[in-house]
Design an enzyme around this catalytic site. Structure first.
Site, PDB file in Angstrom:
ATOM      1  CB  SER A   1      -0.891   0.003   1.248  1.00 26.48           C
ATOM      2  OG  SER A   1      -1.496   1.266   1.422  1.00 26.48           O
TER       3      SER A   1
ATOM      4  CD  GLN B   1      -2.923   1.614  -2.940  1.00 25.43           C
ATOM      5  OE1 GLN B   1      -2.292   1.554  -1.880  1.00 25.43           O
ATOM      6  NE2 GLN B   1      -3.672   2.651  -3.263  1.00 25.43           N
TER       7      GLN B   1
ATOM      8  CE1 TYR C   1      -6.371   4.524  -1.946  1.00 26.40           C
ATOM      9  CE2 TYR C   1      -4.786   4.213  -0.190  1.00 26.40           C
ATOM     10  CZ  TYR C   1      -5.999   3.928  -0.770  1.00 26.40           C
ATOM     11  OH  TYR C   1      -6.853   3.042  -0.164  1.00 26.40           O
TER      12      TYR C   1
ATOM     13  CB  THR D   1      -6.512   2.646  -5.237  1.00 25.39           C
ATOM     14  OG1 THR D   1      -5.781   1.442  -4.985  1.00 25.39           O
ATOM     15  CG2 THR D   1      -7.882   2.549  -4.570  1.00 25.39           C
TER      16      THR D   1
ATOM     17  NE  ARG E   1     -13.352   3.477   4.874  1.00 27.83           N
ATOM     18  CZ  ARG E   1     -12.145   3.447   4.349  1.00 27.83           C
ATOM     19  NH1 ARG E   1     -11.086   3.304   5.118  1.00 27.83           N
ATOM     20  NH2 ARG E   1     -11.991   3.531   3.030  1.00 27.83           N
TER      21      ARG E   1
ATOM     22  CE  LYS F   1      -7.866  -2.715  -4.113  1.00 29.55           C
ATOM     23  NZ  LYS F   1      -8.335  -1.694  -3.165  1.00 29.55           N
TER      24      LYS F   1
ATOM     25  CG  HIS G   1     -11.587   0.610  -0.955  1.00 25.64           C
ATOM     26  ND1 HIS G   1     -10.728   1.240  -1.825  1.00 25.64           N
ATOM     27  CD2 HIS G   1     -10.971   0.658   0.256  1.00 25.64           C
ATOM     28  CE1 HIS G   1      -9.654   1.649  -1.164  1.00 25.64           C
ATOM     29  NE2 HIS G   1      -9.765   1.294   0.102  1.00 25.64           N
TER      30      HIS G   1
ATOM     31  NE  ARG H   1     -11.426  -0.280   4.672  1.00 20.70           N
ATOM     32  CZ  ARG H   1     -11.261  -0.414   5.984  1.00 20.70           C
ATOM     33  NH1 ARG H   1     -12.009  -1.245   6.655  1.00 20.70           N
ATOM     34  NH2 ARG H   1     -10.326   0.268   6.626  1.00 20.70           N
TER      35      ARG H   1
HETATM   36  C1  LIG Z   1      -7.750  -2.129   6.906  1.00 19.04           C
HETATM   37  C2  LIG Z   1      -7.836  -1.971   5.414  1.00 19.04           C
HETATM   38  C3  LIG Z   1      -6.953  -1.109   4.779  1.00 19.04           C
HETATM   39  C4  LIG Z   1      -7.016  -0.943   3.394  1.00 19.04           C
HETATM   40  N1  LIG Z   1      -6.087  -0.137   2.786  1.00 19.04           N
HETATM   41  C5  LIG Z   1      -6.097  -0.025   1.439  1.00 19.04           C
HETATM   42  C6  LIG Z   1      -5.079   0.712   0.783  1.00 19.04           C
HETATM   43  O1  LIG Z   1      -4.181   1.247   1.408  1.00 19.04           O
HETATM   44  N2  LIG Z   1      -5.138   0.794  -0.577  1.00 19.04           N
HETATM   45  C7  LIG Z   1      -6.136   0.193  -1.303  1.00 19.04           C
HETATM   46  O2  LIG Z   1      -6.154   0.299  -2.537  1.00 19.04           O
HETATM   47  N3  LIG Z   1      -7.099  -0.541  -0.700  1.00 19.04           N
HETATM   48  C8  LIG Z   1      -7.094  -0.668   0.644  1.00 19.04           C
HETATM   49  N4  LIG Z   1      -8.038  -1.453   1.246  1.00 19.04           N
HETATM   50  C9  LIG Z   1      -9.011  -2.200   0.424  1.00 19.04           C
HETATM   51  C10 LIG Z   1      -8.443  -3.564   0.035  1.00 19.04           C
HETATM   52  O3  LIG Z   1      -7.383  -3.443  -0.864  1.00 19.04           O
HETATM   53  C11 LIG Z   1      -9.507  -4.453  -0.639  1.00 19.04           C
HETATM   54  O4  LIG Z   1     -10.078  -3.772  -1.736  1.00 19.04           O
HETATM   55  C12 LIG Z   1     -10.616  -4.902   0.313  1.00 19.04           C
HETATM   56  O5  LIG Z   1     -10.145  -5.091   1.629  1.00 19.04           O
HETATM   57  C13 LIG Z   1     -11.190  -6.214  -0.220  1.00 19.04           C
HETATM   58  O6  LIG Z   1     -12.249  -6.647   0.551  1.00 19.04           O
HETATM   59  P1  LIG Z   1     -12.126  -7.780   1.697  1.00 19.04           P
HETATM   60  O7  LIG Z   1     -11.429  -7.137   2.827  1.00 19.04           O
HETATM   61  O8  LIG Z   1     -13.563  -8.067   1.967  1.00 19.04           O
HETATM   62  O9  LIG Z   1     -11.368  -8.957   1.115  1.00 19.04           O
HETATM   63  C14 LIG Z   1      -8.000  -1.630   2.634  1.00 19.04           C
HETATM   64  C15 LIG Z   1      -8.889  -2.494   3.289  1.00 19.04           C
HETATM   65  C16 LIG Z   1      -8.817  -2.670   4.655  1.00 19.04           C
HETATM   66  C17 LIG Z   1      -9.766  -3.631   5.319  1.00 19.04           C
END
Ligand SMILES: Cc1cc2nc3c(=O)[nH]c(=O)nc-3n(C[C@H](O)[C@H](O)[C@H](O)COP(=O)(O)O)c2cc1C
Length: 352
Positions: free
Chosen positions: A105, A124, A126, A152, A161, A228, A252, A255
């Site tokens: 990340s 990844q 941002y 992303t 959230r 993504k 995501h 989220r």
């Molecule tokens: C705690 C947490 C931090 C995340 N941080 C990022 C991030 O830094 N960059 C990003 O592209 N997605 C981030 N995501 C999204 C994940 O890459 C992914 O899309 C998502 O967790 C997939 O769903 P799942 O947790 O149900 O498998 C994050 C998700 C979580 C739960």
């Protein structure tokens, strides 16, 4: 000890502070999309083939920029030192041992170079307001040997959230955004009734990022480019037009936009639109080997897995968790009469 890949959330609950659990588990708004991801995956049925003379299943597959031991990628996830002092290093080492890519990340809590040193990694990105910082991250990812760049595109602003808002969530001092010049930021300043992580995102991320920026990025890097956070096939087509090598169909993990379509429900139309031209990966809600098989049967080249691996990290069980996911996928493939991922793509799917 977990019996199923989905067991780690409960195991981690015993060791994590409540606000960290909420930060990982939570979705945005009323968490409708978070729930839809699961109910939609649960409703995908598979029609097994029989007498297929399959005694072994081969999981090896092609993924953007190379091959992998199974069609699974560790999703990019911020601040993994919240879960374990060795954070990203521990999970990335487990991914390397399992033969799958680990996505670093932008907001990793160890420097990207240190994580990339542990095994095959993608980076990844941002989109930050500071363009010089974006350029520097892209250059650093290339120099560190990352095999692909994953940009992303579903975080122009952070989804609201509410668990983090209600917990006034902020980062502890030892968990920093190690890749950024301002590694210590608003994300560390607890303000009652606010998510400090959201406040940091608001000041650091560029909300007006555009397709022109992606064109600029594609011209700047030699690395394969994945986009993504795509759910609409029109956006997938646009991404392929600017030269994307892969699409991650993702909301995501529920989220970002609450009320967004479940990723698995968006997958077939994206595969129809661009599946012949580029890899299409799926994430959001994958919790078992059967879920991976569902994604393959619906045309995905593979999946990204998020939260279950953070829960496993919290109990120092990343290797075990990936072995369990592998076993579940092998079992599901044998039961469905699939010798390999190409067979999986030919399964008939339906809706319960
Ligand atoms: C705690 C947490 C931090 C995340 N941080 C990022 C991030 O830094 N960059 C990003 O592209 N997605 C981030 N995501 C999204 C994940 O890459 C992914 O899309 C998502 O967790 C997939 O769903 P799942 O947790 O149900 O498998 C994050 C998700 C979580 C739960």
């Amino acid at each position: 000890m977990a019996e199923a890949f989905g067991d780690y959330e409960e195991l981690a609950a015993g060791v994590l502070p409540a606000d960290v659990r909420d930060f990982v588990a939570g979705g945005s708004g009323s968490e409708t999309t978070l729930r839809l991801n699961r109910s939609a995956l649960d409703s995908v049925t598979l029609t097994p083939r029989v007498l297929a003379e399959v005694a072994e299943a081969s999981l090896r597959c092609g993924l953007v920029g190379g091959s992998a031991a199974m069609p699974v990628v560790v999703a990019p996830m911020a601040y993994q030192r919240l879960l374990h002092p060795e954070g990203e290093l521990l999970l990335a080492r487990a991914a390397a041992a399992a033969g799958i890519p680990y996505v670093i990340s932008t907001l990793s809590s160890y420097p990207l170079e240190k994580i990339a040193g542990t095994g095959p990694s993608w980076f990844q990105l941002y989109w930050l307001r500071d363009r010089a910082m974006v350029e520097s991250l892209v250059d650093r990812a290339g120099a560190a040997g990352c095999g692909a760049l994953m940009v992303t595109v579903d975080v122009p602003v952070m989804g609201r959230r509410l668990r983090d808002v209600r917990n006034s969530f902020s980062l502890p001092p030892d968990v920093v955004a190690a890749n950024l010049v301002d590694a210590v930021s608003e994300a560390h300043v607890g303000v009652p009734g606010l998510s400090a992580v959201a406040a940091h995102t608001a000041s650091a991320f560029e909300p007006a990022v555009s397709w022109r920026d992606l064109e600029w990025l594609k011209a700047r890097t030699e690395l394969p480019l994945l986009v993504k956070g795509i759910l609409d096939p029109r956006d997938a087509i646009r991404a392929v037009e600017i030269g994307a090598d892969g699409i991650v169909v993702s909301n995501h993990g529920g989220r970002q936009l609450d009320g967004a379509v479940a990723s698995v429900n968006a997958l077939p139309s994206v595969v129809d639109a661009v599946g012949k031209e580029c890899s299409v990966l799926l994430d959001s809600g994958i919790r078992s080997g059967t879920d991976v098989l569902r994604a393959l049967a619906l045309g995905a080249s593979g999946v990204l897995v998020g939260r279950p691996l953070l829960w496993a990290l919290a109990v120092d069980a990343c290797d075990e968790a990936l072995a369990l996911l592998r076993k579940e996928l092998v079992d599901a493939m044998l039961l469905a009469g699939c010798a390999n991922v190409a067979d999986a793509a030919r399964l008939t799917t339906g809706r319960a």
